[in-house]
Design a protein around this motif. Sequence first.
Motif, PDB file in Angstrom:
ATOM      1  N   TRP A 150       0.946  -1.250   0.026  1.00  0.00           N
ATOM      2  CA  TRP A 150       0.121   0.061   0.025  1.00  0.00           C
ATOM      3  C   TRP A 150       1.090   1.300  -0.005  1.00  0.00           C
ATOM      4  N   PHE A 151       0.283   2.299  -0.451  1.00  0.00           N
ATOM      5  CA  PHE A 151       1.143   3.563  -0.764  1.00  0.00           C
ATOM      6  C   PHE A 151       0.639   4.689   0.183  1.00  0.00           C
ATOM      7  N   HIS A 152       1.788   5.590   0.338  1.00  0.00           N
ATOM      8  CA  HIS A 152       1.408   6.631   1.186  1.00  0.00           C
ATOM      9  C   HIS A 152       2.655   7.602   0.373  1.00  0.00           C
ATOM     10  N   LYS A 153       1.946   9.020   0.033  1.00  0.00           N
ATOM     11  CA  LYS A 153       2.892   9.974  -0.562  1.00  0.00           C
ATOM     12  C   LYS A 153       3.775   9.426  -1.398  1.00  0.00           C
ATOM     13  N   GLY A 154       3.273   8.749  -2.386  1.00  0.00           N
ATOM     14  CA  GLY A 154       4.437   8.089  -3.439  1.00  0.00           C
ATOM     15  C   GLY A 154       5.279   7.140  -3.224  1.00  0.00           C
ATOM     16  N   GLN A 155       5.344   6.583  -2.076  1.00  0.00           N
ATOM     17  CA  GLN A 155       6.210   5.673  -1.543  1.00  0.00           C
ATOM     18  C   GLN A 155       5.296   4.421  -0.825  1.00  0.00           C
ATOM     19  N   VAL A 156       5.934   3.591  -1.005  1.00  0.00           N
ATOM     20  CA  VAL A 156       5.395   2.306  -0.097  1.00  0.00           C
ATOM     21  C   VAL A 156       5.336   2.507   1.271  1.00  0.00           C
ATOM     22  N   GLY A 157       4.002   2.279   1.759  1.00  0.00           N
ATOM     23  CA  GLY A 157       3.788   2.836   3.127  1.00  0.00           C
ATOM     24  C   GLY A 157       3.838   1.483   3.996  1.00  0.00           C
ATOM     25  N   GLY A 158       3.537   0.249   3.228  1.00  0.00           N
ATOM     26  CA  GLY A 158       3.684  -0.961   3.910  1.00  0.00           C
ATOM     27  C   GLY A 158       3.042  -1.928   3.171  1.00  0.00           C
ATOM     28  N   TRP A 159       2.674  -3.064   3.677  1.00  0.00           N
ATOM     29  CA  TRP A 159       1.860  -4.130   3.106  1.00  0.00           C
ATOM     30  C   TRP A 159       0.660  -4.571   3.616  1.00  0.00           C
ATOM     31  N   VAL A 160      -0.374  -4.939   2.904  1.00  0.00           N
ATOM     32  CA  VAL A 160      -1.709  -5.165   3.427  1.00  0.00           C
ATOM     33  C   VAL A 160      -2.508  -6.229   2.889  1.00  0.00           C
ATOM     34  N   THR A 161      -3.187  -6.912   3.620  1.00  0.00           N
ATOM     35  CA  THR A 161      -4.168  -8.091   3.167  1.00  0.00           C
ATOM     36  C   THR A 161      -5.493  -7.901   3.670  1.00  0.00           C
TER      37      THR A 161
END
Length: 381
Positions: A321-332
């Motif tokens: 998942w993304f935040h401000k154009g960067q990877v924010g983390g991973w999600v399921t």
Amino acid sequence: MSRSRSRSRCWLVGILILVVRVLGGNGYPSEDLVVNLPGQPKVDFNQYAGYVDIDSNHGRSLFYYFVEAAFHPHNKPLTLWLNGGPGCSSIGGGAFTELGPFFPKGDGRGLRRNSKSWNKASNLLFVESPAGVGWSYSNTTSDYNAGDASTANDMYLFMLKWYEKFPSYRSRELFLTGESYAGHYIPQLTNALLDHNARSTGFKFNIKGVAATKISVGVDVCMSFERRFYFNLPEVQKALHANRTKLPYSWSMCSQVLNYSETDGNINILPILKRIVQNHIPIWIFSGDQDSVVPLLGSRMLIRELAHELHLKVTVPYGAWFHKGQVGGWVTEYGNSLTFATVRGAAHMVPYSQPSRALHLFTSFLRATRLPNTTGPSILH
């Protein structure tokens, strides 16, 4: 106008003024209003702090700190945050280190603003629980022998009585959140609130979501010196209406008087989480991907096991998942009701180590929106 009618009107005005003064103008307890914390920057939102008496016979009371949302608080939900330990303070941790509006300055005598405070998205309630943690106390020494069951029951009583202080929040959307051992506190409190809702023919808790950073055993990281120094200043305790019984020990991040059950950490929380989902309450479990206290793989496996028991299919495959154009983390996500998310670069205390990404995750949780899987515009800037 006759003199008697004029006098009656004066009496009426006097009564109205008295009511406004007693209730603080908005139905909230004026005696708990925090006028200004020492060294506090000027803000436009209100803060309240004080005690809720849980058991008058034992003299058991829990201390709380409540911060209104920075903007339009009447239209924002209520979020309860608990730190874990067990035995560590939600005031010193969540409120003044991670997600509240202020951080103590380096000298321990003032405060600075937290630009990523979660009160941008919600009204925030922090409680020092159970009795023996922080400024929460009991006049009955045996109450300091606590466990998951007694802690959940006390927090249930706290919520009922806190709503008496703040009646306009009784119908407000309620989100229950926390970190570390709060992965035990929050689900078991939710279970107690669901028990209340099942038997109540009147008031029911308007639970809209549950989020925690762990569902296994772990210990909170101790806070730094300036927090302890600040909270032990007499003028700070006076401003917060804290330490009203002049406790024989100083405030500390983690309790030195609480004797918490060493076996309750082994309680299986999955059946409680299962009940929460079956009551159509979404659950988010989030974890820092650099958390050395509660490794994310264990939490992810437990969530997968829970989804299997609930026969929930994967609705969002495990991905970035993304935040401000960067990877924010991973999600399921499973079945639109069970989400596991990591926060990139975050340690055990996610909002402290990655405040911007944590605020994004929290806002998505409140809005029941999925974390973005593209590098489009961020939900928060």
